[in-house]
Design an enzyme around this catalytic site. Structure first.
Site, mmCIF file in Angstrom:
data_model
loop_
_atom_site.group_PDB
_atom_site.id
_atom_site.type_symbol
_atom_site.label_atom_id
_atom_site.label_comp_id
_atom_site.label_asym_id
_atom_site.label_seq_id
_atom_site.Cartn_x
_atom_site.Cartn_y
_atom_site.Cartn_z
ATOM 1 N N HIS A 180 0.846 -1.187 0.000
ATOM 2 C CA HIS A 180 0.000 0.000 0.000
ATOM 3 C C HIS A 180 0.888 1.245 0.000
ATOM 4 O O HIS A 180 2.106 1.157 0.188
ATOM 5 C CB HIS A 180 -0.953 0.005 1.195
ATOM 6 N N HIS A 215 1.569 3.842 1.981
ATOM 7 C CA HIS A 215 2.039 4.572 3.142
ATOM 8 C C HIS A 215 3.556 4.594 3.072
ATOM 9 O O HIS A 215 4.189 3.603 2.672
ATOM 10 C CB HIS A 215 1.547 3.928 4.441
ATOM 11 N N ASP A 243 6.151 4.335 4.906
ATOM 12 C CA ASP A 243 7.068 3.358 5.487
ATOM 13 C C ASP A 243 7.099 2.049 4.705
ATOM 14 O O ASP A 243 7.859 1.140 5.032
ATOM 15 C CB ASP A 243 6.710 3.092 6.955
ATOM 16 N N HIS A 244 6.300 1.976 3.641
ATOM 17 C CA HIS A 244 6.294 0.782 2.797
ATOM 18 C C HIS A 244 6.771 1.063 1.365
ATOM 19 O O HIS A 244 6.932 0.121 0.589
ATOM 20 C CB HIS A 244 4.890 0.173 2.755
ATOM 21 N N HIS A 303 -7.329 -1.956 5.891
ATOM 22 C CA HIS A 303 -6.509 -0.848 6.361
ATOM 23 C C HIS A 303 -7.195 0.466 6.007
ATOM 24 O O HIS A 303 -8.277 0.478 5.403
ATOM 25 C CB HIS A 303 -5.116 -0.945 5.740
ATOM 26 N N ASP A 334 -0.203 -3.962 6.107
ATOM 27 C CA ASP A 334 -0.802 -3.601 7.371
ATOM 28 C C ASP A 334 -2.284 -3.959 7.332
ATOM 29 O O ASP A 334 -2.933 -3.783 6.314
ATOM 30 C CB ASP A 334 -0.664 -2.110 7.606
ATOM 31 N N HIS A 347 6.260 -5.127 12.274
ATOM 32 C CA HIS A 347 5.616 -3.820 12.117
ATOM 33 C C HIS A 347 5.301 -3.208 13.483
ATOM 34 O O HIS A 347 4.195 -2.737 13.755
ATOM 35 C CB HIS A 347 4.342 -3.920 11.270
#
Length: 305
Positions: A63, A65, A67-68, A143, A213, A271
């Protein structure tokens, strides 16, 4: 040669800390590399773990976000500087191309290789990619934005020839490949020699499920039933369950409950929220439901054996 290894490059969550790196993993399937997510610091961690950049051909993004996926621009630039010339495929939500195209145009002009984007429907369980070694399927997650996990399914290997039996029946070398694929052998006299007499079954194929997530979501259980290894996010402890619900994340206990209900063979969690300096509470809560839960950590390599 690694048969089927999961390399954990980073297993922290959104807020950077000195304890954990942003999310990224690499699957090494007989020296073919497949990346899952690409947070900041990914390529540095690849160097630390001595992972070969040149063997990476597919990147799967769960996805959008940061941090990914914030590590993608730097990694793609580095691959160009290393002289890569083969196609690189990035699989993920359709918005990943909207994010990356302007960056490629500004910072990665003249790349010596092609970057291809394969949009993934995050709301369905479907085949995303297939090659000679494995099939990859999407796993719909729950999510705040469109998000999916990935199921990596190794393809069935060919049976093993029993050399003593093929020699006994004088099987021609040219027929061995067909026999590996399941064919019987017919002797010149017309006798049918069953394939089971000439071969041993191959080791059963391995399956790995990556789910990060996501909020607690039992709907994924049919997709991950009995997998050899499940990575499930465990951002929070039970004391912070309201925060987990609010942010569409899971607690360690919830991750373990999913693993238990799905009868998975091994569970690794990750995570982690930056609020936990000590992860023993997450391990304890998961172990109460699924004993033997593995705490993911940077640099960890898990073999699916």
């Amino acid at each position: 040669m690694a048969e089927f290894d999961v390399n954990i490059l980073g297993c922290g969550s959104a807020l950077p800390t000195t304890r954990h790196l942003a999310t990224s993993q690499i699957i090494n399937l007989r020296d073919k590399l497949y990346m899952i997510d690409c947070g900041e610091g990914t390529q540095v961690q690849m160097r630390r773990m001595r992972i070969k950049f040149s063997r990476l051909n597919h990147i799967f993004i769960s996805h959008l976000h940061g941090d990914h996926c914030f590590g993608l621009p730097g990694l793609l630039s580095t691959l160009g500087m290393l002289g890569r010339n083969g196609e690189l495929v990035i699989h993920g939500p359709k918005e990943i191309e909207d994010y990356m195209r302007p960056i490629l145009a500004i910072f990665c002009k003249g790349l010596p290789y092609e970057v291809r984007f394969n949009p993934v429907d995050t709301y369905s369980h479907a085949l995303v990619m297939e090659d000679r070694s494995l099939c990859v399927y999407s796993i719909p997650l729950k999510h705040r934005i469109p998000c999916c996990g990935y199921l990596f399914v190794e393809k069935q290997k060919e049976a093993h020839i029993i050399r003593e039996m093929t020699d006994f029946y004088q099987v021609p070398i040219r027929m061995l490949q067909e026999i590996k694929r399941g064919a019987d052998f017919i002797t010149p006299e017309g006798e049918v020699v069953p394939n089971a007499r000439l071969t041993r079954p191959a080791i059963p194929p391995k399956r790995y499920a990556y789910c990060s997530d996501t909020a607690f979501n039992p709907n994924i259980i049919p997709y991950i039933e009995g997998v050899d290894l499940l990575y499930h996010e465990a951002t929070f402890a039970e004391c912070d369950a309201p925060r987990a619900k609010e942010t569409f994340h899971s607690t360690a206990r919830q991750a373990a409950e999913i693993a238990k209900q799905a009868h998975v063979k091994k569970l690794v969690i990750g995570h982690y929220s930056a609020r936990y300096e000590e992860l023993s509470i997450l391990k304890k809560e998961a172990d109460e439901i699924y004993p033997g839960t593995i705490l993911g950590s940077e640099g960890m390599v898990i073999s699916l054996t």
